[in-house]
Structures are given as C-alpha cells and as structure tokens.
Design a protein around this motif. Structure first.
Motif, PDB file in Angstrom:
ATOM      1  N   TYR A   8       0.856  -1.190   0.000  1.00 29.75           N
ATOM      2  CA  TYR A   8       0.000   0.000   0.000  1.00 29.75           C
ATOM      3  C   TYR A   8       0.892   1.240   0.000  1.00 29.75           C
ATOM      4  O   TYR A   8       1.858   1.327   0.763  1.00 29.75           O
ATOM      5  N   LEU A   9       0.585   2.209  -0.879  1.00 23.86           N
ATOM      6  CA  LEU A   9       1.377   3.427  -1.030  1.00 23.86           C
ATOM      7  C   LEU A   9       0.475   4.648  -0.915  1.00 23.86           C
ATOM      8  O   LEU A   9      -0.671   4.629  -1.366  1.00 23.86           O
ATOM      9  N   ASP A  10       1.022   5.735  -0.342  1.00 22.86           N
ATOM     10  CA  ASP A  10       0.232   6.959  -0.177  1.00 22.86           C
ATOM     11  C   ASP A  10       1.152   8.171  -0.319  1.00 22.86           C
ATOM     12  O   ASP A  10       2.273   8.174   0.200  1.00 22.86           O
ATOM     13  N   GLN A  11       0.670   9.174  -1.055  1.00 24.64           N
ATOM     14  CA  GLN A  11       1.378  10.452  -1.207  1.00 24.64           C
ATOM     15  C   GLN A  11       0.463  11.571  -0.707  1.00 24.64           C
ATOM     16  O   GLN A  11      -0.295  12.152  -1.493  1.00 24.64           O
ATOM     17  N   PRO A  12       0.512  11.889   0.594  1.00 27.85           N
ATOM     18  CA  PRO A  12      -0.381  12.925   1.128  1.00 27.85           C
ATOM     19  C   PRO A  12      -0.161  14.299   0.506  1.00 27.85           C
ATOM     20  O   PRO A  12      -1.094  15.090   0.402  1.00 27.85           O
ATOM     21  N   ASN A  13       1.090  14.605   0.102  1.00 31.59           N
ATOM     22  CA  ASN A  13       1.387  15.900  -0.495  1.00 31.59           C
ATOM     23  C   ASN A  13       2.692  15.816  -1.281  1.00 31.59           C
ATOM     24  O   ASN A  13       3.250  14.732  -1.456  1.00 31.59           O
ATOM     25  N   ASP A  14       3.188  16.961  -1.726  1.00 34.37           N
ATOM     26  CA  ASP A  14       4.416  16.980  -2.522  1.00 34.37           C
ATOM     27  C   ASP A  14       5.652  16.660  -1.712  1.00 34.37           C
ATOM     28  O   ASP A  14       6.676  16.271  -2.271  1.00 34.37           O
ATOM     29  N   PHE A  15       5.586  16.843  -0.406  1.00 37.02           N
ATOM     30  CA  PHE A  15       6.778  16.753   0.423  1.00 37.02           C
ATOM     31  C   PHE A  15       7.100  15.339   0.871  1.00 37.02           C
ATOM     32  O   PHE A  15       8.255  14.941   0.895  1.00 37.02           O
ATOM     33  N   TRP A  16       6.087  14.566   1.233  1.00 36.69           N
ATOM     34  CA  TRP A  16       6.394  13.259   1.802  1.00 36.69           C
ATOM     35  C   TRP A  16       5.417  12.195   1.332  1.00 36.69           C
ATOM     36  O   TRP A  16       4.366  12.487   0.770  1.00 36.69           O
ATOM     37  N   SER A  17       5.802  10.945   1.566  1.00 36.06           N
ATOM     38  CA  SER A  17       4.965   9.795   1.224  1.00 36.06           C
ATOM     39  C   SER A  17       5.223   8.694   2.245  1.00 36.06           C
ATOM     40  O   SER A  17       6.170   8.757   3.019  1.00 36.06           O
ATOM     41  N   TRP A  18       4.361   7.693   2.224  1.00 39.68           N
ATOM     42  CA  TRP A  18       4.586   6.549   3.100  1.00 39.68           C
ATOM     43  C   TRP A  18       4.025   5.298   2.455  1.00 39.68           C
ATOM     44  O   TRP A  18       3.263   5.349   1.491  1.00 39.68           O
ATOM     45  N   GLY A  19       4.426   4.160   2.971  1.00 35.45           N
ATOM     46  CA  GLY A  19       3.945   2.896   2.435  1.00 35.45           C
ATOM     47  C   GLY A  19       4.055   1.792   3.461  1.00 35.45           C
ATOM     48  O   GLY A  19       4.701   1.931   4.502  1.00 35.45           O
ATOM     49  N   ALA A  20       3.421   0.675   3.164  1.00 34.73           N
ATOM     50  CA  ALA A  20       3.474  -0.503   4.027  1.00 34.73           C
ATOM     51  C   ALA A  20       3.407  -1.742   3.152  1.00 34.73           C
ATOM     52  O   ALA A  20       2.782  -1.728   2.085  1.00 34.73           O
ATOM     53  N   GLN A  21       4.061  -2.787   3.595  1.00 35.10           N
ATOM     54  CA  GLN A  21       4.061  -4.036   2.838  1.00 35.10           C
ATOM     55  C   GLN A  21       4.043  -5.231   3.779  1.00 35.10           C
ATOM     56  O   GLN A  21       4.752  -5.250   4.792  1.00 35.10           O
ATOM     57  N   LEU A  22       3.245  -6.223   3.418  1.00 35.15           N
ATOM     58  CA  LEU A  22       3.222  -7.523   4.093  1.00 35.15           C
ATOM     59  C   LEU A  22       3.646  -8.554   3.069  1.00 35.15           C
ATOM     60  O   LEU A  22       3.104  -8.600   1.957  1.00 35.15           O
ATOM     61  N   ASN A  23       4.643  -9.377   3.400  1.00 36.79           N
ATOM     62  CA  ASN A  23       5.088 -10.397   2.448  1.00 36.79           C
ATOM     63  C   ASN A  23       5.480 -11.670   3.173  1.00 36.79           C
ATOM     64  O   ASN A  23       5.645 -11.686   4.398  1.00 36.79           O
ATOM     65  N   GLY A  24       5.617 -12.732   2.406  1.00 35.52           N
ATOM     66  CA  GLY A  24       5.949 -14.018   3.000  1.00 35.52           C
ATOM     67  C   GLY A  24       6.734 -14.894   2.049  1.00 35.52           C
ATOM     68  O   GLY A  24       6.910 -14.580   0.872  1.00 35.52           O
ATOM     69  N   ARG A  25       7.214 -15.995   2.600  1.00 33.82           N
ATOM     70  CA  ARG A  25       7.890 -17.030   1.801  1.00 33.82           C
ATOM     71  C   ARG A  25       7.383 -18.380   2.288  1.00 33.82           C
ATOM     72  O   ARG A  25       7.556 -18.727   3.465  1.00 33.82           O
ATOM     73  N   ILE A  26       6.748 -19.122   1.383  1.00 33.94           N
ATOM     74  CA  ILE A  26       6.145 -20.409   1.711  1.00 33.94           C
ATOM     75  C   ILE A  26       6.856 -21.491   0.905  1.00 33.94           C
ATOM     76  O   ILE A  26       6.836 -21.470  -0.332  1.00 33.94           O
ATOM     77  N   HIS A  27       7.497 -22.417   1.594  1.00 34.81           N
ATOM     78  CA  HIS A  27       8.257 -23.476   0.927  1.00 34.81           C
ATOM     79  C   HIS A  27       7.340 -24.643   0.583  1.00 34.81           C
ATOM     80  O   HIS A  27       6.612 -25.158   1.434  1.00 34.81           O
ATOM     81  N   LEU A  28       7.384 -25.045  -0.684  1.00 34.16           N
ATOM     82  CA  LEU A  28       6.519 -26.113  -1.180  1.00 34.16           C
ATOM     83  C   LEU A  28       7.297 -27.430  -1.211  1.00 34.16           C
ATOM     84  O   LEU A  28       8.155 -27.633  -2.074  1.00 34.16           O
ATOM     85  N   GLY A  29       7.023 -28.321  -0.271  1.00 32.87           N
ATOM     86  CA  GLY A  29       7.715 -29.605  -0.244  1.00 32.87           C
ATOM     87  C   GLY A  29       9.110 -29.501   0.348  1.00 32.87           C
ATOM     88  O   GLY A  29       9.461 -28.505   0.992  1.00 32.87           O
ATOM     89  N   ARG A  30       9.906 -30.540   0.117  1.00 31.33           N
ATOM     90  CA  ARG A  30      11.270 -30.617   0.645  1.00 31.33           C
ATOM     91  C   ARG A  30      12.278 -30.731  -0.492  1.00 31.33           C
ATOM     92  O   ARG A  30      11.939 -31.163  -1.601  1.00 31.33           O
ATOM     93  N   ASN A  31      13.496 -30.347  -0.216  1.00 27.00           N
ATOM     94  CA  ASN A  31      14.527 -30.375  -1.257  1.00 27.00           C
ATOM     95  C   ASN A  31      15.168 -31.760  -1.373  1.00 27.00           C
ATOM     96  O   ASN A  31      14.793 -32.702  -0.673  1.00 27.00           O
ATOM     97  N   ASP A  32      16.149 -31.862  -2.263  1.00 26.72           N
ATOM     98  CA  ASP A  32      16.803 -33.152  -2.507  1.00 26.72           C
ATOM     99  C   ASP A  32      17.582 -33.647  -1.302  1.00 26.72           C
ATOM    100  O   ASP A  32      17.917 -34.844  -1.222  1.00 26.72           O
ATOM    101  N   GLU A  33      17.891 -32.739  -0.369  1.00 22.71           N
ATOM    102  CA  GLU A  33      18.587 -33.131   0.856  1.00 22.71           C
ATOM    103  C   GLU A  33      17.617 -33.665   1.905  1.00 22.71           C
ATOM    104  O   GLU A  33      18.036 -34.121   2.967  1.00 22.71           O
TER     105      GLU A  33
END
Length: 346
Positions: free
Chosen positions: A208-233
């Motif tokens: 999510y991004l926001d520019q309230p005015n010419d001087f400043w802005s702010w943002g927020a992010q939610l992210n993840g990493r989901i591993h599918l299965g197991r590796n060769d080890e």
C-alpha cells in the motif's frame, strides 16, 4: 504465536500513525499516485514495491552486504564455550548481487523476474578437545535462486495505490555446498552457507502506497515465503512472514530520505537432515543443527533515493540494524546490512 502477535501489532501501529496524517496538498497529478518524483519508489531494501504503466520496462541491480555477529539463545547473547557444541560460528558475511527486470503488459499488471549471485563466508571456533579455541573458516559462492512472477494493481485513486504480488522462486541455487573439516572430513556446509533453498517457494505480497502531499509519502508491505515440499537433501526451510512500513521526505526534486521499520518471523528447518554436517554427531556444529533455526527480528533502516527526472535513472542506498532479535539458538544474530542499488526505467 506470541512472536506473530508482536510484529503484527507493530505493523498495525505504524499503519495507524501514518493514516492519522490525512491532511493533503494538491500534487497536480489528477489525484493519482505518481512515481515521477524522488520518493516515487520505496527504500531500496523493499522488493516488489511498485508497478509500471503499460509498455514500460525497468532494469534493477542491488548489492547487499549483511554482517552477522554474536551468538543468541532467545534474546540473550551467549559465549561460544557455553553452547554445548564442538564447533560454533562467531561471524558471517554475505554479499549478494541481485539482478531484476520488470515489464508491464498493461496498466494493472507488471511482470517481474529476479536472480542473484551470492558469496558467503563464516568464521567458526572450535570449543572442545585439543583444538579448543582455534579458528576455521568456510566459504561458498555461486548463483542463488531465481524468481518469476507479477504484481497486480487493484487500487489507484486519491493519491493512493495498492497492489498484490505473487512470485514463484525456482531452486536454481545449490544446497550441497561442502567443506573440509579440521579433521580432514568432507561434509556439507551449514544451512546458512547454502546458496538456495532447494525448494519451489511461493512469494506473496501486499503493498500500500500513499502520497499525502508533494513533500512526503509513506507505504506498508506484508510479504511471505512459503516453501513447497522438501529439497533433494530431505528438508525444507521454515516459512517466513514479514511486515514493513516506511516514510520518505523529498529534500529536493532529485533526492529523498526515508525511515523504515520492519518485523519478521521465520520457522525452524523441517524434515530429514541426515546429510547435514551434524549427521554423525548431533553436538558437532550449532550452525548445522536444524533446531537452531528460526526466530523473530525487528529492524530499523534509513535510506537515500537519488532520481534523475528526465532519464528515469535512480540510485539508492539503505542501512539497517536490528532493534530486537529473539532467535532459536544458539544462532548467529544479525549485526547490520547495507543495500546499494540502481534502477533504470524506459
């Protein structure tokens, strides 16, 4: 679950504070969020932060250096001799070169691709036996994992923008890096020294991004990493979830300063680890013990974005340190990280 509650509350607090600043000056962009300004991109340490207009391309390069120092068990530091392991890490450095490409086939969809080249080094100390107190070092280097995906913009109005992201990480990085122990045995390097996860991973995000005015802005992010299965080890890394919020101020038409808070939590190794360096002796190395993985960390970062208005060329940097870390240890804690990058759009 308490760690998830802690950083979730932190993220909600940051978002609430930013939303409280609802006063807005006209920025002359027809009430649309506008990327053509110094703070038009998030701090360089944030990935998947923006989308492009139809037909636009962007190439990016990031160099990140991370330094780890000090052993943690929970949120307390411990000495190498008090871990109960024969070999423990005392310091680690990671150098990562990240290459990214973005292309927008439409105003709402931006396609992304990223790969990286990694160089790791870890200092180890022997704590038991005749070699107690001696130091050894291991290294690994090569191409890491590659991700392909897209960003879908679903809101763009009133100087605000929001988009969803989803990428698939491909296991192009090695998970069988080895080293020669002080006893002359060839063994797998610890988990942190491997170049990839060895699994197909989903990388979801919401920004999510926001520019309230010419001087400043702010943002927020939610992210993840989901591993599918197991590796060769025979194992998979613990899933990870992160939340970030940042604010940036334009100090000139071509420069902005930023401040960011980020919280993350990730799990322990799951599965069969008989191929690890601990296979013959569970007390051999703390860094190769799957129980010594995962934790929670809160970071603070300051950044600088430099932008050339006519060429679309950006140079940026961000320096971050941990404010708090609670790790399933004994495990190396993070000391600091520095990211330098450039972005060119056309």
């Amino acid at each position: 679950m308490n760690t998830f509650k802690t950083f979730s509350l932190s993220a909600l607090t940051l978002t609430s504070v930013a939303l409280a600043h609802s006063g807005k000056d006209s920025i002359g962009q027809n009430d649309k969020w506008y990327g053509g300004r110094a703070d038009g991109h998030a701090p360089i340490g944030i990935m998947a932060d923006h989308t492009h207009n139809a037909g636009e391309w962007m190439f990016s390069y990031r160099y990140m250096k991370m330094h780890m120092d000090g052993l943690y068990d929970g949120d307390s530091k411990i000495s190498p001799g008090n871990t109960g392991y024969m070999v423990v890490p005392t310091e680690m450095e990671m150098d990562m070169n990240m290459f990214g490409m973005m292309y927008a086939p439409s105003d709402n969809l931006t396609l992304t691709a990223m790969t990286n080249y990694v160089k790791n080094s870890m200092e180890m100390e022997i704590t038991m036996g005749m070699m107690a107190g001696s130091q050894t070092k291991m290294k690994s280097e090569g191409w890491g994992d590659t991700s392909l995906g897209g960003l879908y913009k679903f809101y763009d109005n009133d100087n605000k923008r929001a988009h969803l992201g989803l990428s698939l990480s491909l296991p192009t990085g090695s998970t069988d890096e080895t080293f020669r122990t002080p006893m002359g045995i060839i063994a797998n390097q610890p988990f942190a020294m491997q170049l990839g996860t060895g699994t197909y991973d989903l990388l979801p995000s919401l920004t999510y991004l926001d520019q309230p005015n010419d001087f400043w802005s702010w943002g927020a992010q939610l992210n993840g990493r989901i591993h599918l299965g197991r590796n060769d080890e025979g194992y998979s890394y613990g899933d990870k979830i992160s939340a970030s919020s940042w604010a940036a101020a334009n100090v000139a038409d071509w420069a902005s300063l930023s401040f960011r808070l980020a919280a993350s939590s990730w799990g322990r190794i799951d599965g069969n680890t008989v191929n690890s360096v601990n296979a013959m002796n569970p007390n051999m190395s703390s860094a190769a013990d799957p129980d010594n993985q995962g934790g929670t960390r809160i970071d603070a970062g300051v950044g600088l974005n430099l932008w050339h208005p006519t060429s679309g060329f950006r140079v940026a940097t961000e320096f971050a340190i941990p404010l708090y870390q609670k790790l399933n240890g004994p495990q190396l804690g993070q000391d600091w990280s520095l990211t330098l990058g450039t972005q060119y759009a056309w």
